[in-house]
Design a protein around this motif. Sequence first.
Motif, PDB file in Angstrom:
ATOM      1  N   TYR A  22       5.823   9.077  10.288  1.00 23.09           N
ATOM      2  CA  TYR A  22       7.198   8.943   9.796  1.00 23.09           C
ATOM      3  C   TYR A  22       8.041  10.030  10.427  1.00 23.09           C
ATOM      4  CZ  TYR A  22      11.222   9.197   6.632  1.00 23.09           C
ATOM      5  OH  TYR A  22      12.494   9.241   6.121  1.00 23.09           O
ATOM      6  N   TYR A  23       9.164   9.621  11.037  1.00 23.28           N
ATOM      7  CA  TYR A  23      10.112  10.575  11.608  1.00 23.28           C
ATOM      8  C   TYR A  23      11.214  10.778  10.580  1.00 23.28           C
ATOM      9  CZ  TYR A  23      13.256  12.846  14.918  1.00 23.28           C
ATOM     10  OH  TYR A  23      14.081  13.750  15.551  1.00 23.28           O
ATOM     11  N   GLU A  24      11.277  11.967  10.034  1.00 20.77           N
ATOM     12  CA  GLU A  24      12.221  12.245   8.954  1.00 20.77           C
ATOM     13  C   GLU A  24      13.582  12.652   9.505  1.00 20.77           C
ATOM     14  OE1 GLU A  24      12.317  14.918   4.806  1.00 20.77           O
ATOM     15  OE2 GLU A  24      10.796  15.289   6.352  1.00 20.77           O
ATOM     16  N   GLY A  25      14.638  12.199   8.861  1.00 19.72           N
ATOM     17  CA  GLY A  25      15.986  12.555   9.280  1.00 19.72           C
ATOM     18  C   GLY A  25      16.946  11.408   9.051  1.00 19.72           C
ATOM     19  N   LYS A  26      18.200  11.589   9.485  1.00 19.60           N
ATOM     20  CA  LYS A  26      19.218  10.553   9.320  1.00 19.60           C
ATOM     21  C   LYS A  26      18.810   9.263  10.006  1.00 19.60           C
ATOM     22  CE  LYS A  26      24.103   9.540  10.219  1.00 19.60           C
ATOM     23  NZ  LYS A  26      25.376  10.058  10.786  1.00 19.60           N
ATOM     24  N   TYR A  27      18.273   9.376  11.209  1.00 22.83           N
ATOM     25  CA  TYR A  27      17.815   8.216  11.964  1.00 22.83           C
ATOM     26  C   TYR A  27      16.289   8.170  11.898  1.00 22.83           C
ATOM     27  CZ  TYR A  27      22.591   8.409  13.731  1.00 22.83           C
ATOM     28  OH  TYR A  27      23.961   8.439  13.823  1.00 22.83           O
ATOM     29  N   ASP A  28      15.763   7.821  10.745  1.00 25.62           N
ATOM     30  CA  ASP A  28      14.319   7.868  10.550  1.00 25.62           C
ATOM     31  C   ASP A  28      13.652   6.578  11.005  1.00 25.62           C
ATOM     32  OD1 ASP A  28      15.301   6.262   8.551  1.00 25.62           O
ATOM     33  OD2 ASP A  28      14.279   7.290   6.904  1.00 25.62           O
ATOM     34  N   PHE A  29      12.351   6.643  11.174  1.00 23.98           N
ATOM     35  CA  PHE A  29      11.562   5.462  11.538  1.00 23.98           C
ATOM     36  C   PHE A  29      10.108   5.706  11.156  1.00 23.98           C
ATOM     37  CE2 PHE A  29      11.687   8.083  15.426  1.00 23.98           C
ATOM     38  CZ  PHE A  29      10.343   8.183  15.760  1.00 23.98           C
ATOM     39  N   ALA A  30       9.312   4.652  11.198  1.00 23.57           N
ATOM     40  CA  ALA A  30       7.902   4.749  10.846  1.00 23.57           C
ATOM     41  C   ALA A  30       7.094   3.843  11.764  1.00 23.57           C
ATOM     42  CB  ALA A  30       7.673   4.366   9.387  1.00 23.57           C
ATOM     43  N   GLN A  80       0.841  -1.197   0.000  1.00 20.49           N
ATOM     44  CA  GLN A  80       0.000   0.000   0.000  1.00 20.49           C
ATOM     45  C   GLN A  80       0.876   1.248   0.000  1.00 20.49           C
ATOM     46  OE1 GLN A  80      -2.432  -0.311   3.494  1.00 20.49           O
ATOM     47  NE2 GLN A  80      -3.589  -2.078   2.742  1.00 20.49           N
ATOM     48  N   THR A  81       0.432   2.268  -0.711  1.00 16.68           N
ATOM     49  CA  THR A  81       1.118   3.561  -0.715  1.00 16.68           C
ATOM     50  C   THR A  81       0.440   4.484   0.286  1.00 16.68           C
ATOM     51  OG1 THR A  81       1.767   3.337  -3.037  1.00 16.68           O
ATOM     52  CG2 THR A  81       1.788   5.549  -2.101  1.00 16.68           C
ATOM     53  N   ILE A  82       1.206   5.026   1.231  1.00 15.29           N
ATOM     54  CA  ILE A  82       0.693   5.936   2.251  1.00 15.29           C
ATOM     55  C   ILE A  82       1.270   7.315   1.990  1.00 15.29           C
ATOM     56  CG2 ILE A  82       0.411   6.354   4.705  1.00 15.29           C
ATOM     57  CD1 ILE A  82      -0.731   3.685   3.883  1.00 15.29           C
ATOM     58  N   ASN A  83       0.423   8.272   1.657  1.00 15.95           N
ATOM     59  CA  ASN A  83       0.860   9.642   1.418  1.00 15.95           C
ATOM     60  C   ASN A  83       0.774  10.439   2.718  1.00 15.95           C
ATOM     61  OD1 ASN A  83       1.219   9.301  -1.446  1.00 15.95           O
ATOM     62  ND2 ASN A  83      -1.001   9.326  -1.655  1.00 15.95           N
ATOM     63  N   LEU A  84       1.923  10.968   3.147  1.00 13.53           N
ATOM     64  CA  LEU A  84       2.020  11.684   4.410  1.00 13.53           C
ATOM     65  C   LEU A  84       2.264  13.167   4.162  1.00 13.53           C
ATOM     66  CD1 LEU A  84       4.282   9.123   6.296  1.00 13.53           C
ATOM     67  CD2 LEU A  84       1.797   9.244   6.285  1.00 13.53           C
ATOM     68  N   ALA A  85       2.414  13.886   5.265  1.00 13.54           N
ATOM     69  CA  ALA A  85       2.711  15.314   5.163  1.00 13.54           C
ATOM     70  C   ALA A  85       4.111  15.518   4.576  1.00 13.54           C
ATOM     71  CB  ALA A  85       2.608  15.963   6.547  1.00 13.54           C
ATOM     72  N   ASN A  86       4.403  16.732   4.190  1.00 17.84           N
ATOM     73  CA  ASN A  86       5.714  17.099   3.630  1.00 17.84           C
ATOM     74  C   ASN A  86       6.022  16.350   2.334  1.00 17.84           C
ATOM     75  OD1 ASN A  86       6.010  18.698   5.920  1.00 17.84           O
ATOM     76  ND2 ASN A  86       7.140  17.125   7.031  1.00 17.84           N
ATOM     77  N   ASN A  87       4.958  15.966   1.605  1.00 14.08           N
ATOM     78  CA  ASN A  87       5.106  15.293   0.302  1.00 14.08           C
ATOM     79  C   ASN A  87       5.918  14.010   0.399  1.00 14.08           C
ATOM     80  OD1 ASN A  87       3.699  17.343  -1.160  1.00 14.08           O
ATOM     81  ND2 ASN A  87       5.539  18.631  -1.061  1.00 14.08           N
ATOM     82  N   ILE A  88       5.762  13.276   1.490  1.00 16.58           N
ATOM     83  CA  ILE A  88       6.450  12.000   1.690  1.00 16.58           C
ATOM     84  C   ILE A  88       5.473  10.858   1.461  1.00 16.58           C
ATOM     85  CG2 ILE A  88       7.592  10.504   3.384  1.00 16.58           C
ATOM     86  CD1 ILE A  88       8.723  13.030   4.674  1.00 16.58           C
TER      87      ILE A  88
END
Length: 269
Positions: free
Chosen positions: A158-166, A2-10
């Motif tokens: 989704y936590y955006e950055g070098k150490y990201d996670f979902a 599934q494709t999940i569209n999140l904030a910040n065009n992610i």
Amino acid sequence: MQTINLANNISLEFDPGRHKYYLDGRQLHGVTGIAELTGENGWRIPWAAKMCSEVADELIGPLIDEVELPKIVRQVTGAPFRKSSDAIDIGNAAHSWLEQYTLFLIGEAKAPGTEKPIRLASKPAAPKNKIVKEAVRPFVQWVKDNDPEFLAAEQVIYYEGKYDFAGTMDLRFKLGDDLCIGDFKTSKMLKREYIFQLGLYACAIEKTFPDQKVKKLFLFRLPKIEGDEMEVREFPFTKTLKECCLGLNKVKHIAVDIDQWLKKSSNKK
């Protein structure tokens, strides 16, 4: 997938069967896996199964032929997992109903087999299973007593950055002026890792929406047996807890890197 569209065009790809998240083909660390670093009992079920297998082989091996022995050993080995599976089925059913219930309160629900929301005119029918019905009933009463404003249910973060996670969090709501994150549990007891799990969700929300500050974390332990009561635990999302959650996430990333390095080093020998 599934494709999940999140904030910040992610956009994330989500595999519901394996409950894994991907960004540009790269598998992301999940909130649950990160939080489990703080747990104590994750190793015990596999270890118990291994011990059962060894003892069964030792005691009954000489008495049973070589064809029947593996069948019996497999049955003994799988016992801890089958017991856990029953509890998981109850928890999944309760989670599913509560998701639809909270989405109904927000004013929408998921269409079957899709992520697309639809308008829902009436509350979902009560669960048919007695245990599941009793598990969700106290939360419905809690909603009536506390009148929360639900903002999201089963929300992918989704936590955006070098150490990201979902991950996927159960609830985001407001109690008065306080922004809260909530999670349903059907375990026999609450564990410390659940708080870190909620804290990681909160970190992702604040990272994605800098103007939103999470104040409280809620655990709702749902009853699974007659006579049991729902346990509601409330924790403040402090600066210290936030720092610990982000540090824990870094440890998870680096630990995986070290494991991969050790594996490569071992293969070279």
